[in-house]
Design a protein around this motif. Structure first.
Motif, PDB file in Angstrom:
ATOM      1  N   TRP A 180     123.591 134.399  -7.615  1.00 23.49           N
ATOM      2  CA  TRP A 180     123.920 135.783  -7.254  1.00 23.49           C
ATOM      3  C   TRP A 180     122.851 136.762  -7.676  1.00 23.49           C
ATOM      4  CZ3 TRP A 180     129.487 135.210  -9.361  1.00 23.49           C
ATOM      5  CH2 TRP A 180     130.266 134.594  -8.368  1.00 23.49           C
ATOM      6  N   ALA A 181     122.172 136.446  -8.793  1.00 20.61           N
ATOM      7  CA  ALA A 181     121.193 137.403  -9.309  1.00 20.61           C
ATOM      8  C   ALA A 181     120.198 137.790  -8.209  1.00 20.61           C
ATOM      9  CB  ALA A 181     120.474 136.808 -10.503  1.00 20.61           C
ATOM     10  N   LYS A 182     119.903 136.841  -7.339  1.00 22.56           N
ATOM     11  CA  LYS A 182     118.915 137.123  -6.283  1.00 22.56           C
ATOM     12  C   LYS A 182     119.560 137.808  -5.084  1.00 22.56           C
ATOM     13  CE  LYS A 182     116.337 132.957  -7.370  1.00 22.56           C
ATOM     14  NZ  LYS A 182     117.443 132.038  -7.651  1.00 22.56           N
ATOM     15  N   ARG A 183     120.870 137.687  -4.983  1.00 24.98           N
ATOM     16  CA  ARG A 183     121.525 138.171  -3.764  1.00 24.98           C
ATOM     17  C   ARG A 183     122.034 139.598  -3.849  1.00 24.98           C
ATOM     18  NH1 ARG A 183     126.006 134.143  -3.119  1.00 24.98           N
ATOM     19  NH2 ARG A 183     126.939 136.043  -2.347  1.00 24.98           N
ATOM     20  N   VAL A 184     122.317 140.057  -5.061  1.00 27.20           N
ATOM     21  CA  VAL A 184     122.932 141.379  -5.198  1.00 27.20           C
ATOM     22  C   VAL A 184     121.989 142.351  -5.901  1.00 27.20           C
ATOM     23  CG1 VAL A 184     125.318 140.543  -5.204  1.00 27.20           C
ATOM     24  CG2 VAL A 184     124.063 140.686  -7.361  1.00 27.20           C
ATOM     25  N   ARG A 185     122.323 143.631  -5.785  1.00 29.93           N
ATOM     26  CA  ARG A 185     121.495 144.674  -6.414  1.00 29.93           C
ATOM     27  C   ARG A 185     121.545 144.561  -7.940  1.00 29.93           C
ATOM     28  NH1 ARG A 185     120.269 150.522  -4.896  1.00 29.93           N
ATOM     29  NH2 ARG A 185     120.777 151.745  -6.727  1.00 29.93           N
ATOM     30  N   ALA A 186     122.692 144.173  -8.489  1.00 26.38           N
ATOM     31  CA  ALA A 186     122.792 144.028  -9.952  1.00 26.38           C
ATOM     32  C   ALA A 186     124.027 143.217 -10.314  1.00 26.38           C
ATOM     33  CB  ALA A 186     122.887 145.401 -10.612  1.00 26.38           C
ATOM     34  N   ILE A 187     123.928 142.547 -11.462  1.00 28.27           N
ATOM     35  CA  ILE A 187     125.103 141.925 -12.078  1.00 28.27           C
ATOM     36  C   ILE A 187     125.292 142.610 -13.431  1.00 28.27           C
ATOM     37  CG2 ILE A 187     126.103 139.817 -13.024  1.00 28.27           C
ATOM     38  CD1 ILE A 187     124.423 138.215 -11.088  1.00 28.27           C
ATOM     39  N   HIS A 188     126.463 143.183 -13.623  1.00 26.00           N
ATOM     40  CA  HIS A 188     126.739 143.904 -14.872  1.00 26.00           C
ATOM     41  C   HIS A 188     127.686 143.106 -15.757  1.00 26.00           C
ATOM     42  CE1 HIS A 188     125.223 147.639 -12.992  1.00 26.00           C
ATOM     43  NE2 HIS A 188     125.836 147.189 -11.908  1.00 26.00           N
ATOM     44  N   PHE A 189     127.367 143.048 -17.025  1.00 33.75           N
ATOM     45  CA  PHE A 189     128.318 142.570 -18.033  1.00 33.75           C
ATOM     46  C   PHE A 189     128.644 143.791 -18.902  1.00 33.75           C
ATOM     47  CE2 PHE A 189     127.905 137.684 -18.724  1.00 33.75           C
ATOM     48  CZ  PHE A 189     127.905 137.458 -17.355  1.00 33.75           C
ATOM     49  N   SER A 190     129.900 144.242 -18.864  1.00 37.25           N
ATOM     50  CA  SER A 190     130.291 145.439 -19.627  1.00 37.25           C
ATOM     51  C   SER A 190     131.403 145.083 -20.587  1.00 37.25           C
ATOM     52  CB  SER A 190     130.857 146.511 -18.698  1.00 37.25           C
ATOM     53  OG  SER A 190     129.950 146.833 -17.705  1.00 37.25           O
ATOM     54  N   PRO A 191     131.367 145.641 -21.799  1.00 36.35           N
ATOM     55  CA  PRO A 191     132.469 145.353 -22.723  1.00 36.35           C
ATOM     56  C   PRO A 191     133.735 146.134 -22.372  1.00 36.35           C
ATOM     57  CG  PRO A 191     130.865 146.827 -23.746  1.00 36.35           C
ATOM     58  CD  PRO A 191     130.336 146.516 -22.376  1.00 36.35           C
ATOM     59  N   VAL A 192     134.881 145.559 -22.694  1.00 31.64           N
ATOM     60  CA  VAL A 192     136.124 146.340 -22.648  1.00 31.64           C
ATOM     61  C   VAL A 192     135.966 147.425 -23.714  1.00 31.64           C
ATOM     62  CG1 VAL A 192     138.608 146.329 -23.080  1.00 31.64           C
ATOM     63  CG2 VAL A 192     137.539 144.370 -21.932  1.00 31.64           C
ATOM     64  N   PHE A 193     136.116 148.657 -23.288  1.00 28.33           N
ATOM     65  CA  PHE A 193     135.848 149.777 -24.184  1.00 28.33           C
ATOM     66  C   PHE A 193     136.757 149.714 -25.417  1.00 28.33           C
ATOM     67  CE2 PHE A 193     136.160 154.066 -25.803  1.00 28.33           C
ATOM     68  CZ  PHE A 193     134.837 154.460 -25.811  1.00 28.33           C
ATOM     69  N   GLY A 194     136.130 149.803 -26.592  1.00 28.92           N
ATOM     70  CA  GLY A 194     136.904 149.829 -27.843  1.00 28.92           C
ATOM     71  C   GLY A 194     137.336 148.456 -28.334  1.00 28.92           C
ATOM     72  N   GLU A 195     137.052 147.399 -27.562  1.00 26.20           N
ATOM     73  CA  GLU A 195     137.473 146.053 -27.987  1.00 26.20           C
ATOM     74  C   GLU A 195     136.305 145.158 -28.370  1.00 26.20           C
ATOM     75  OE1 GLU A 195     140.161 143.880 -25.511  1.00 26.20           O
ATOM     76  OE2 GLU A 195     141.619 145.499 -25.498  1.00 26.20           O
ATOM     77  N   LEU A 196     135.220 145.317 -27.631  1.00 19.69           N
ATOM     78  CA  LEU A 196     134.038 144.483 -27.889  1.00 19.69           C
ATOM     79  C   LEU A 196     132.863 145.446 -28.011  1.00 19.69           C
ATOM     80  CD1 LEU A 196     132.799 141.579 -27.907  1.00 19.69           C
ATOM     81  CD2 LEU A 196     132.486 141.831 -25.432  1.00 19.69           C
ATOM     82  N   SER A 197     132.023 145.242 -29.037  1.00 19.33           N
ATOM     83  CA  SER A 197     130.941 146.227 -29.222  1.00 19.33           C
ATOM     84  C   SER A 197     129.785 145.926 -28.272  1.00 19.33           C
ATOM     85  CB  SER A 197     130.467 146.240 -30.678  1.00 19.33           C
ATOM     86  OG  SER A 197     129.669 145.104 -30.926  1.00 19.33           O
ATOM     87  N   LEU A 198     129.071 146.978 -27.929  1.00 20.36           N
ATOM     88  CA  LEU A 198     127.858 146.814 -27.115  1.00 20.36           C
ATOM     89  C   LEU A 198     126.875 145.898 -27.829  1.00 20.36           C
ATOM     90  CD1 LEU A 198     127.383 150.466 -25.852  1.00 20.36           C
ATOM     91  CD2 LEU A 198     127.518 148.438 -24.386  1.00 20.36           C
ATOM     92  N   GLU A 199     126.822 146.043 -29.154  1.00 18.47           N
ATOM     93  CA  GLU A 199     125.856 145.263 -29.933  1.00 18.47           C
ATOM     94  C   GLU A 199     126.163 143.769 -29.831  1.00 18.47           C
ATOM     95  OE1 GLU A 199     125.665 146.534 -34.006  1.00 18.47           O
ATOM     96  OE2 GLU A 199     123.916 145.271 -34.415  1.00 18.47           O
ATOM     97  N   THR A 200     127.442 143.416 -29.926  1.00 20.80           N
ATOM     98  CA  THR A 200     127.818 141.996 -29.834  1.00 20.80           C
ATOM     99  C   THR A 200     127.487 141.445 -28.454  1.00 20.80           C
ATOM    100  OG1 THR A 200     129.581 142.354 -31.415  1.00 20.80           O
ATOM    101  CG2 THR A 200     129.766 140.383 -30.044  1.00 20.80           C
ATOM    102  N   LEU A 201     127.869 142.186 -27.418  1.00 15.63           N
ATOM    103  CA  LEU A 201     127.603 141.698 -26.052  1.00 15.63           C
ATOM    104  C   LEU A 201     126.089 141.629 -25.799  1.00 15.63           C
ATOM    105  CD1 LEU A 201     128.637 140.742 -23.340  1.00 15.63           C
ATOM    106  CD2 LEU A 201     129.047 143.129 -22.680  1.00 15.63           C
ATOM    107  N   ALA A 202     125.367 142.626 -26.267  1.00 16.55           N
ATOM    108  CA  ALA A 202     123.892 142.611 -26.111  1.00 16.55           C
ATOM    109  C   ALA A 202     123.318 141.369 -26.790  1.00 16.55           C
ATOM    110  CB  ALA A 202     123.293 143.875 -26.721  1.00 16.55           C
ATOM    111  N   GLY A 203     123.837 141.042 -27.976  1.00 14.19           N
ATOM    112  CA  GLY A 203     123.348 139.873 -28.716  1.00 14.19           C
ATOM    113  C   GLY A 203     123.553 138.586 -27.929  1.00 14.19           C
ATOM    114  N   TRP A 204     124.715 138.441 -27.325  1.00 16.20           N
ATOM    115  CA  TRP A 204     124.980 137.225 -26.530  1.00 16.20           C
ATOM    116  C   TRP A 204     124.049 137.134 -25.328  1.00 16.20           C
ATOM    117  CZ3 TRP A 204     130.985 138.326 -26.297  1.00 16.20           C
ATOM    118  CH2 TRP A 204     131.543 138.040 -27.543  1.00 16.20           C
TER     119      TRP A 204
END
Ligand SMILES: C[S@@+](CC[C@H](N)C(=O)[O-])C[C@H]1O[C@@H](n2cnc3c(N)ncnc32)[C@H](O)[C@@H]1O
Ligand SMILES: Nc1nc2[nH]cc(C(=O)O)c2c(=O)[nH]1
Ligand code: SF4
Ligand SMILES: [Mg+2]
Length: 230
Positions: A180-204
């Motif tokens: 999909w990465a080649k087929r679409v304009r973007a693939i987003h991974f976003s945290p559930v607000f207030g449940e998972l930190s941006l820092e943790t998701l960025a680290g993964w």
């Protein structure tokens, strides 16, 4: 003698295509590759999913029927070239495709935010379709329509809202499986607000060298995250 009866204005108005609208507002786009841009939001009423963490539950039932001609006039008042149709679930309403087409005809850059549980087929090809693929911790992953993924193209965006590491691994498998990465304009991974930190998701994402964008809801950092209409 045949009598013809002119419909009263209210009959005519009743026959006009309409949608049920929860809110129309003007804000900074907080999600997608358009994040940061001034944008008019049209939020339609009603959703058939109940994502555990949904921040827009007020749109499930509250709304006003609005003829498309009036809606277009309301949008025009903001003098902005970017419009997003969201909800609730916009594709649940019979006239949402017509509305998208009319917005494109009027010259707007049009975004559609949809749960992925309803076919995106037949949406005007000028629309940027942002499809949210529901992860297991939303409680709604059984509703993902896999046929939608085959319809995504270079103007579209695919999104995973991630609440747990299990969600992350689940989403990761899905993007590994398809190119999909080649087929679409973007693939987003976003945290559930207030449940998972941006820092943790960025680290993964960095640890696994995933070719995805870290998404977040910019408006919740600008304004009180519990406010409506921002
Ligand atoms: C409210 S939904 C409306 C459009 C459509 N029903 C959908 O789910 O895409 C708009 C976007 O907000 C996201 N969203 C809702 N609640 C959220 C939360 N608590 N944290 C992060 N994203 C959230 C959804 O995943 C979706 O991508
Ligand atoms: N500012 C702002 N940006 C958004 N992008 C997508 C939204 C949505 O609820 O669909 C949204 C929203 O609710 N507010
Ligand atoms: S599909 Fe969208 S509007 Fe419906 S419950 Fe999930 S996040 Fe909320
Ligand atoms: Mg929102």
């Amino acid at each position: 003698m045949t009598r013809t009866v002119d419909p009263s204005p209210s009959d005519a108005a009743r026959r006009e295509p309409a949608v049920v609208v929860n809110e129309i507002f003007w804000s900074i786009q907080g999600e997608s590759t358009f994040a940061g841009e001034p944008c008019v939001f049209v939020r339609l009423t009603g959703c058939d999913l109940r994502c555990r963490w949904c921040d827009t539950q007020y749109a499930f039932f509250e709304g006003e029927r609005m003829p498309l001609s009036r809606l277009l006039r309301e949008v025009e008042r903001f003098g902005c070239g970017l419009v997003e149709l969201t909800g609730g679930e916009p594709l649940l309403q019979r006239n949402s495709r017509l509305l998208l087409q009319q917005l494109c005809d009027a010259g707007y850059t049009v975004l559609l935010e949809t749960s992925g549980a309803h076919s995106i087929d037949g949406v005007d090809p000028r629309v940027h379709r942002i499809v949210d693929c529901k992860c297991p911790s939303s409680g709604e992953s059984a509703r993902n329509l896999s046929a939608n993924l085959d319809l995504l193209g270079p103007r579209d965006e695919l999104k995973f809202v991630i609440g747990t590491e299990a969600d992350y691994q689940w989403a990761r498998k899905r993007i590994d499986a398809a190119s999909w990465a080649k087929r679409v304009r973007a693939i987003h991974f976003s945290p559930v607000f207030g449940e998972l930190s941006l820092e943790t998701l960025a680290g993964w994402i960095l640890r696994d060298r995933l070719p995805v964008r870290l998404g977040f809801q910019l408006h919740k950092f600008i304004w009180d995250p519990n406010l409506r209409g921002v």
